[in-house]
Design a protein around this motif. Structure first.
Motif, PDB file in Angstrom:
ATOM      1  N   TRP A  42       0.812  -1.224   0.000  1.00 17.87           N
ATOM      2  CA  TRP A  42       0.000   0.000   0.000  1.00 17.87           C
ATOM      3  C   TRP A  42       0.840   1.266   0.000  1.00 17.87           C
ATOM      4  O   TRP A  42       0.377   2.306   0.423  1.00 17.87           O
ATOM      5  CB  TRP A  42      -1.003   0.027   1.140  1.00 17.87           C
ATOM      6  N   ARG A  43       2.076   1.170  -0.459  1.00 23.84           N
ATOM      7  CA  ARG A  43       2.834   2.394  -0.704  1.00 23.84           C
ATOM      8  C   ARG A  43       2.617   2.754  -2.169  1.00 23.84           C
ATOM      9  O   ARG A  43       2.424   1.859  -2.997  1.00 23.84           O
ATOM     10  CB  ARG A  43       4.325   2.182  -0.436  1.00 23.84           C
ATOM     11  N   PRO A  44       2.692   4.063  -2.488  1.00 22.39           N
ATOM     12  CA  PRO A  44       2.471   4.454  -3.887  1.00 22.39           C
ATOM     13  C   PRO A  44       3.419   3.712  -4.810  1.00 22.39           C
ATOM     14  O   PRO A  44       4.620   3.633  -4.537  1.00 22.39           O
ATOM     15  CB  PRO A  44       2.782   5.948  -3.892  1.00 22.39           C
ATOM     16  N   PRO A  79      -5.494   7.733  -8.106  1.00 22.50           N
ATOM     17  CA  PRO A  79      -5.393   9.006  -7.392  1.00 22.50           C
ATOM     18  C   PRO A  79      -6.087   8.953  -6.030  1.00 22.50           C
ATOM     19  O   PRO A  79      -5.615   9.545  -5.061  1.00 22.50           O
ATOM     20  CB  PRO A  79      -6.096   9.987  -8.338  1.00 22.50           C
ATOM     21  N   ALA A  80      -7.210   8.206  -5.947  1.00 18.69           N
ATOM     22  CA  ALA A  80      -7.978   8.218  -4.694  1.00 18.69           C
ATOM     23  C   ALA A  80      -7.182   7.647  -3.537  1.00 18.69           C
ATOM     24  O   ALA A  80      -7.270   8.133  -2.412  1.00 18.69           O
ATOM     25  CB  ALA A  80      -9.281   7.449  -4.886  1.00 18.69           C
ATOM     26  N   THR A  81      -6.398   6.604  -3.803  1.00 17.98           N
ATOM     27  CA  THR A  81      -5.689   5.956  -2.713  1.00 17.98           C
ATOM     28  C   THR A  81      -4.324   6.569  -2.485  1.00 17.98           C
ATOM     29  O   THR A  81      -3.528   6.038  -1.711  1.00 17.98           O
ATOM     30  CB  THR A  81      -5.491   4.463  -3.007  1.00 17.98           C
ATOM     31  N   GLY A  82      -4.028   7.647  -3.147  1.00 14.73           N
ATOM     32  CA  GLY A  82      -2.718   8.262  -2.995  1.00 14.73           C
ATOM     33  C   GLY A  82      -1.631   7.467  -3.697  1.00 14.73           C
ATOM     34  O   GLY A  82      -0.471   7.553  -3.335  1.00 14.73           O
ATOM     35  N   GLY A  83      -2.015   6.680  -4.704  1.00 16.27           N
ATOM     36  CA  GLY A  83      -1.007   5.987  -5.491  1.00 16.27           C
ATOM     37  C   GLY A  83      -0.840   4.524  -5.154  1.00 16.27           C
ATOM     38  O   GLY A  83      -0.201   3.792  -5.893  1.00 16.27           O
ATOM     39  N   ARG A 124       4.646   7.112   2.155  1.00 19.04           N
ATOM     40  CA  ARG A 124       3.237   6.724   2.165  1.00 19.04           C
ATOM     41  C   ARG A 124       2.482   7.574   1.160  1.00 19.04           C
ATOM     42  O   ARG A 124       2.859   8.696   0.867  1.00 19.04           O
ATOM     43  CB  ARG A 124       2.648   6.982   3.554  1.00 19.04           C
ATOM     44  N   GLY A 125       1.398   7.055   0.658  1.00 19.50           N
ATOM     45  CA  GLY A 125       0.628   7.800  -0.328  1.00 19.50           C
ATOM     46  C   GLY A 125      -0.017   9.030   0.293  1.00 19.50           C
ATOM     47  O   GLY A 125      -0.410   9.012   1.454  1.00 19.50           O
ATOM     48  N   VAL A 126      -0.080  10.084  -0.483  1.00 15.21           N
ATOM     49  CA  VAL A 126      -0.740  11.287  -0.006  1.00 15.21           C
ATOM     50  C   VAL A 126      -2.170  11.286  -0.537  1.00 15.21           C
ATOM     51  O   VAL A 126      -2.404  11.265  -1.738  1.00 15.21           O
ATOM     52  CB  VAL A 126       0.013  12.549  -0.474  1.00 15.21           C
ATOM     53  N   VAL A 127      -3.112  11.282   0.379  1.00 14.66           N
ATOM     54  CA  VAL A 127      -4.522  11.209   0.023  1.00 14.66           C
ATOM     55  C   VAL A 127      -5.129  12.596   0.217  1.00 14.66           C
ATOM     56  O   VAL A 127      -4.691  13.358   1.079  1.00 14.66           O
ATOM     57  CB  VAL A 127      -5.249  10.179   0.915  1.00 14.66           C
TER      58      VAL A 127
END
Lengths: 610, 459, 261
Positions: free
Chosen positions: A78-80, A89-93, B30-33
């Motif tokens: 779950w890292r981009p 885009p919704a999950t931040g990548g 971490r992803g930026v939401v």
């Protein structure tokens, strides 16, 4: 033709007129063909082989990229994801879980059906069979062309699937129903699965055409004097592989048509009654009748039986040609006859025969009658025997030789080394009680990657390095080749070896994020190790790509027989013209006469009369 | 030549080692939401212009960020009166009382943490520091653990350190930001970044994931009011059977409560947004006063949840043949129960009033939509799958108080609570398996309570 | 040059064996075993591991040795041979015997774990009278205990999500059912795995010998949420089990007031 004669002059071991004693072979007229007929709709087995080779390598890169994405997710869930982040885009990548299921499904599918089978049988089968048996072309050149062109719809459907709603098939490369048959069960089962089935069916059609052609060619078109027991082992392995395909593929094709019917016409071959998948219930008159299979009453295990009845032999389709290549390459570069030629042939046949009665070992925990598990265990354990015989014979081939450690030889030795690992770890899987625990864990992943990746792909690399001079008239660069070998060998082992231990620790395959389980959370560091090794291994292939394309155009030119090999293909010019051979051929001996005391040189070509 | 290859291999290994080092220090970020406005807020009118002007939209987005923060740093804005009361919903430790969240005993939370972190605690007790794995989805705990380790070198780690380390894990309660990260990893791909039920996986699910922004949750014990913390917790803990919402009991109770905190924040954020949109549509303008009013109002609704709980006092009656028969009568009675009209005479969810004929396509389609605009079907009661829980009291609540956001109505006032229990018994009996029922009857009337079930099977 | 390649080939058995030896220290080995048949399965794994480990070392070292020895620049021609019948017989017969030994060594344990004729018949739980039904659906495990009547599928059944509670040191038989697709019941600590087939009721037995909490994993791809499909196997003493069952029953038939829900 003039080019061919110059090459003939370059070769020190082939005096002109050597083959004169043989029958005069059919002479092929040379008339200039247009670009389309020459390179696209060609009936020349060599060009078709190239077509398979290049499309296989393209899909190899695609499947490899997918493997990298899978590894990334397993190391840092779950890292981009670099390169794919824009899609989410919704999950931040971070990728979505259904995307992950699609990734490993398509990685498996592409690597097996669009890389390994086309490369082994399509590319090398096509290229080598007529050359190694001294034939001008395949028995059915047009069928051969259709064989490749049947791959085109397969490419189309398998690529189309990525762009349909819900994404590509996501039921694993095994596509177990009802997950794959019921549209509501997974996003990939909406339309992607249909594309997958169509793609596979076309691959099947292509392989069938190829197989019929190979068997006919080998049986009917061998050069005079080339008896079956004088055939190079590559040809034997390709013939056995073709027989496997001929007998097993119809079952898969039938099964995938049944699944297609389940999906489109709502038959119920594989769908039991009374399912509620994703809240759609068959007994609701509103959605039931036309969404879950009206007839139903089917049996999910039936698919598993049909699928594995093909796909277990398919595993041997993936490795038998590799064994053949290895046998040839080891013999040529060790300057040694293949040790125990007949046992090698018999063991190939034994593997193929036993290969048809071992499919149940994929289903030990499936709910199949456990008594069947017993019989399948015995047959599966026994299939290790011919493989063991082959390994011992390869070692025997090396013994007492004069080994030249050229790149193809190194890859072939690596094949033996890693096939031993993959073969031995298979015994755990065959043992039913042990399989209760290790079924669907990473041991299985380690096992089949050692056989198919570290085994077959390394054999393909060996074969590319070995037969490259015959394909293009130039050799690949030795130094870059060795650099490619060293990195690939080290990183491959670093990637796949530790998967055994991870599997013993119980880690399941196909889980997008195992670390929320208490029992798996400590496995993340080792998965990072594996992932980084895999990235390095993937990056290392740049040496192969550069070497391949550079040598294709600017490599060192060589004559007919740069390795001083004894088999027939080295009698032809490099690259061979239309019709392959510029002289009549007659064969007097087997393909592995090295270091014979009868002559001064260390090899006797098959065509030389003593 | 002879040196070139080893050199090359060594440099390859060096590349690998450096890649490993890189990884040790910095994992991929971490992803930026981002929170975005709901489609109702950004909707275009019939003229193609946004209904709410772009500047007003920006104003709403700004207000929401001020009130609720960002997905990376979610936090409630504190109201002045809260400061006097000492109430702070952002406090990372488990809040006791006040906002209706005192329903969990802190001791129970600690006990659960001891169970959940048992591997880590065992490793700490044994002094095996490299075996203390802290998962990726508890970033705050990981940071605290790393800080603690950095303070004390390995050789100086005594019993006191062990005690401190144990306490770290035993008393863990996530910050809002940590819960938002857990949400990002586990919930977002269905429920969406702002809880709109619109994550990437959502289109493939039936029913669709819950959209929190209405503040309506179906399976609660408070009728149609905003849910209590414990109602949300129960959904996370038990899952919603028959849907794609699984049980998340794999995480610790503290983490699930943290998720409840975060879901409440998202839900309140959505409610404030809807309220601001309503105000704007009415008055064509928005002031900062409107924002604070909406915020206060929403908070009040949520804080009142506890007082809305609808309980049944007394014992749950056991089913008998008579109660089931009576339940069936009520089920089929158009005046009282009237269940059959939607759920069908056999409880298969195929009652006539749940469907209409679409005049254009000539297909039978569901007659009802839920508050979120999705077509909805009556439950098939014969499957024995009840989303809000299969306990008698759960079914009782569904019948008596209806289901918030859906067409299931409250029970008619003419039904006594006994009547409702009889309905519950009848509904429960619908999913019995006849063969097994016979076996049970055999067991009851036969030779004692534990006779061989197989003999029943053979009947 | 040949030193280098030999070393590479030689490192395979050396590092390969080393990682297996060290695996336990790196926590990369079997999780603890708590079931009655788990030790046998581990034993069989070890048996095969030692046998294939021996073969692995011998063949890999021979490969490296041959590559080293025969890649040297030697004068004259190499050996000229097409094989040896005697050797072929030896290395066919010995592995054949070894492989058959491996196959027959497995059978007893396999029969014990999976054959329905070997399921417990004496104890409280039998194939006909299971302790519970374990229902798998996308992406959830739900346990259905029989109520007071001891029969599953009646109105007094108790249902519980996620957690499967069983008594320790008792032969436990339960039924596996699926609502939708194929799932697989896997508890690593039990060394037990069984696919859950829709349309089938599959009985499974085990005997847990140590109290504790173990992860229940879905081991067959069941859709996008496969990785989420977790459960918990809780093994408790008989007294605790009775208490837990009473608790579950009380919770099931409660009026919801006490728990606040």
């Amino acid at each position: 033709m003039s080019q061919a004669t110059t090459h003939a002059a370059n070769s020190p071991h082939l005096e002109p007129g050597e083959g004169e004693a043989g029958t005069v072979r059919e002479h092929h007229d040379h008339h200039e063909l247009g670009f389309l007929r020459k390179w696209i709709f060609s009936v020349d087995h060599k060009v078709i082989g190239m077509q398979f080779l290049f499309s296989g390598l393209v899909f190899l890169a695609l499947g490899g990229l997918m493997a990298m994405a899978i590894r990334y997710q397993l190391a840092w869930p779950w890292r981009p994801m670099p390169g794919l982040a824009w899609m989410f885009p919704a999950t931040g990548g971070a990728i979505s879980p259904e995307f992950y299921t699609m990734l490993f499904t398509m990685h498996g599918t592409i690597m097996i059906f669009f890389v390994m089978i086309p490369l082994l049988t399509g590319a090398f089968g096509n290229f080598l069979i007529p050359l190694m048996i001294g034939a001008p072309d395949m028995a059915f050149p047009r069928l051969n062309m259709f064989g490749y062109w049947a791959m085109v719809p397969a490419f189309f459907f398998i690529l189309l699937g990525f762009f349909v709603e819900g994404g590509h098939a996501a039921g694993g490369w095994t596509s177990y129903p009802p997950l794959s048959t019921i549209e509501a069960a997974a996003p990939g089962s909406l339309t992607g699965q249909t594309c997958w089935l169509l793609g596979l069916t076309w691959v099947g059609v292509s392989s069938m055409m190829g197989a019929v052609n190979y068997v006919t060619t080998i049986v009917k078109m061998r050069a005079p004097g080339l008896t079956m027991m004088r055939l190079p082992l590559t040809i034997w392995s390709l013939m056995i592989t073709s027989l496997l395909q001929l007998f097993a593929l119809p079952v898969l094709t039938a099964a995938s048509i049944l699944q297609l019917l389940d999906r489109t016409l709502n038959t119920g071959f594989f769908t039991p009654t009374n399912l509620q998948v994703n809240n759609i219930t068959p007994d609701s008159f509103l959605y039931g009748a036309d969404s879950v299979g009206a007839a139903a009453g089917g049996q999910p295990l039936l698919w598993q039986h049909l699928f594995w009845f093909y796909s277990h032999p398919a595993v041997y389709i993936l490795v038998l040609p590799a064994m053949g290549f290895t046998s040839d390459i080891l013999a040529v570069h060790a300057r040694k006859s293949v040790f125990g030629y007949k046992p090698m042939v018999y063991s190939l046949c034994a593997i193929a025969g036993l290969g048809f009665i071992v499919w149940g070992h994929h289903m030990f925990t499936s709910g199949m009658n456990p008594a069947l598990g017993m019989t399948f265990m015995v047959s599966t354990v026994m299939i290790a025997l011919p493989s063991a015989i082959k390994v011992f014979n390869w070692l025997g081939t090396l013994w007492g030789g004069r080994i030249h450690l050229r790149t193809p030889m190194l890859f072939a030795c690596a094949f033996v080394s890693m096939f031993i690992i993959g073969g031995l770890s298979g015994i755990w899987m065959a043992a039913t009680p042990v399989d209760i625990y290790i079924h669907d864990t990473y041991i299985v992943v380690a096992h089949f990657h050692y056989v198919v990746f570290a085994g077959s792909l390394f054999a393909i690399f060996a074969a590319v390095y070995h037969w490259f001079p015959k394909m293009f008239g130039r050799v690949m660069n030795e130094t870059v080749g060795k650099i490619h070998f060293v990195g690939s060998f080290i990183f491959t082992n670093m990637t796949f070896y530790m998967m055994h231990q991870v599997g013993v620790a119980g880690l399941m395959r196909r889980t997008a994020d195992p670390y929320a389980y208490d029992v798996y959370q400590h496995l993340q560091p080792i998965n990072e190790f594996i992932t980084i090794s895999a990235f390095c291994m993937f990056a290392w292939q740049i040496f192969f790509v550069v070497n391949f394309f550079h040598s294709m155009f600017w490599g060192k030119r060589v004559g007919r027989n740069p390795w001083n090999a004894a088999s027939l293909e080295w009698d032809a010019p490099s690259p061979p013209g239309h019709g392959n051979f510029d002289r009549p051929l007659e064969v007097y001996r087997g393909a592995y006469e090295f270091n014979s005391p009868e002559v001064a040189e260390d090899f006797i070509p098959q065509t030389r009369k003593l | 030549m002879s040196l070139r290859l080893p050199l090359c291999a060594v440099s390859g290994l060096a590349l690998w080692v450096s890649a490993c080092q890189l990884d040790k220090d910095q994992k991929p970020a971490r992803g930026v939401v981002h929170y975005s406005l709901s489609s109702a807020t950004t909707a275009l009118g019939s003229d193609g212009e946004p209904v709410i002007s772009a500047s007003a939209q920006a104003g709403i987005a700004g207000s929401l960020e001020m009130l609720f923060g960002t997905p990376q740093a979610p936090s409630y804005q504190l109201l002045p009166e809260w400061k006097d009361e000492g109430f702070d919903p952002n406090w990372p430790q488990y809040p006791e009382g006040e906002d209706g969240s005192g329903e969990v005993d802190p001791a129970e939370l600690v006990a659960n943490n001891q169970m959940y972190w048992r591997r880590q605690l065992t490793a700490i007790d044994a002094g095996l520091w490299d075996r203390v794995f802290v998962q990726d989805f508890t970033p705050d705990l990981l940071a605290r653990w790393k800080a603690l380790c950095a303070e004390t070198p390995v050789e100086a780690r005594n019993d006191e350190f062990k005690k401190a380390a144990r306490e770290l894990f035993e008393n863990y309660y996530p910050t809002l930001a940590a819960s938002a990260e857990l949400y990002r990893q586990q919930c977002l791909h269905c429920h969406g970044p702002e809880g709109g039920g619109n994550g990437p996986t959502a289109p493939f699910l039936n029913p669709r994931p819950r959209d929190y922004r209405h503040g309506t949750f179906k399976f609660t014990a408070v009728g149609k009011a905003q849910p209590r913390r414990v109602d949300l917790y129960r959904i996370l803990d038990e899952g919603v059977t028959g849907t794609s919402m699984p049980s998340f009991r794999r995480f610790s109770r503290a983490q699930l409560h943290g998720l409840v905190d975060y879901v409440r924040l998202l839900s309140m954020r959505g409610m404030v947004e809807r309220s601001l949109v309503a105000t704007y549509t009415e008055e064509e303008t928005l002031t900062s006063g409107d924002t604070i009013d909406a915020y206060t109002e929403v908070w009040e609704k949520w804080q009142k949840a506890d007082s809305k709980v609808l309980n049944f006092d007394g014992l749950v009656p056991a089913p008998t043949a008579e109660t089931i028969a009576h339940g069936r009568e009520l089920f089929m009675d158009a005046k009282t129960g009237n269940c059959f009209s939607c759920h069908g005479p056999e409880g298969r969810g195929d009652g006539t009033s749940a469907f209409v004929l679409n005049p254009e396509t000539h297909k039978v389609v569901p007659a009802y939509k839920d508050d979120w605009g999705n077509e909805i079907l009556p439950r098939n009661l014969r499957l024995g799958v009840f989303r809000g829980g299969g306990r008698p009291i759960d079914i009782y609540r569904r019948i008596k108080y209806g289901i918030a956001g859906g067409p299931m109505p409250e029970a008619a006032s003419s039904l006594s609570s006994d009547d409702i229990w009889h309905l519950v018994h009848y509904v429960g009996s619908l999913s019995e398996r006849p063969k097994h029922k016979a076996a049970a009857a055999h067991a009851d009337h036969g030779d004692g309570a534990h006779s061989d079930g197989a003999s029943g099977e053979k009947h | 040059m040949r030193y280098f390649f030999t070393l590479m080939l030689l490192l395979v058995p050396i590092l390969g064996v080393w990682t297996f030896v060290e695996a336990d220290r790196w926590q990369l080995w079997f999780p603890q075993n708590v079931s009655s048949f788990g030790a046998e399965i581990d034993g069989l794994f070890d048996l095969i591991m030692y046998m294939v480990g021996f073969t692995f070392i011998v063949t890999e070292v021979a490969l490296a040795w041959f590559v080293f020895k025969y890649s040297a620049n030697r004068p004259g021609k190499g050996a000229f041979t097409h094989g040896s019948h005697k050797l072929e017989m030896i290395w066919t017969a010995i592995p054949a015997v070894a492989l058959l030994f491996i196959a027959f060594a497995q059978m007893e344990t396999w029969a014990k774990v999976k054959f329905e004729s070997n399921f417990p018949k004496e104890g409280k739980y039998t194939k006909e009278r299971p302790i519970a039904e374990l229902w798998a659906s996308q992406f959830d495990w739900r346990v259905r205990y029989p109520g007071d009547d001891g029969v599953i599928g009646t109105v007094d059944d108790l249902e519980r999500s996620y957690e499967f509670v069983v008594p320790v040191n008792t032969d436990v038989v339960f039924h596996l059912r699926s609502r939708d697709v194929i799932h697989s019941f896997f508890v690593p600590e039990f060394r037990l795995k069984q696919d859950v087939l829709p349309g089938h009721t599959i009985p499974v037995w085990f005997r847990a010998e140590k109290e504790g909490i173990y992860d229940l994993v879905c081991a067959e791809l069941c859709g996008w949420g496969h990785y989420k499909m977790s459960g918990r196997m809780t093994v408790v003493s008989q007294a605790d089990f009775d208490k837990r069952m009473a608790d579950i029953k009380a919770e099931w038939f409660s009026n919801g007031k006490e728990q606040g829900q």
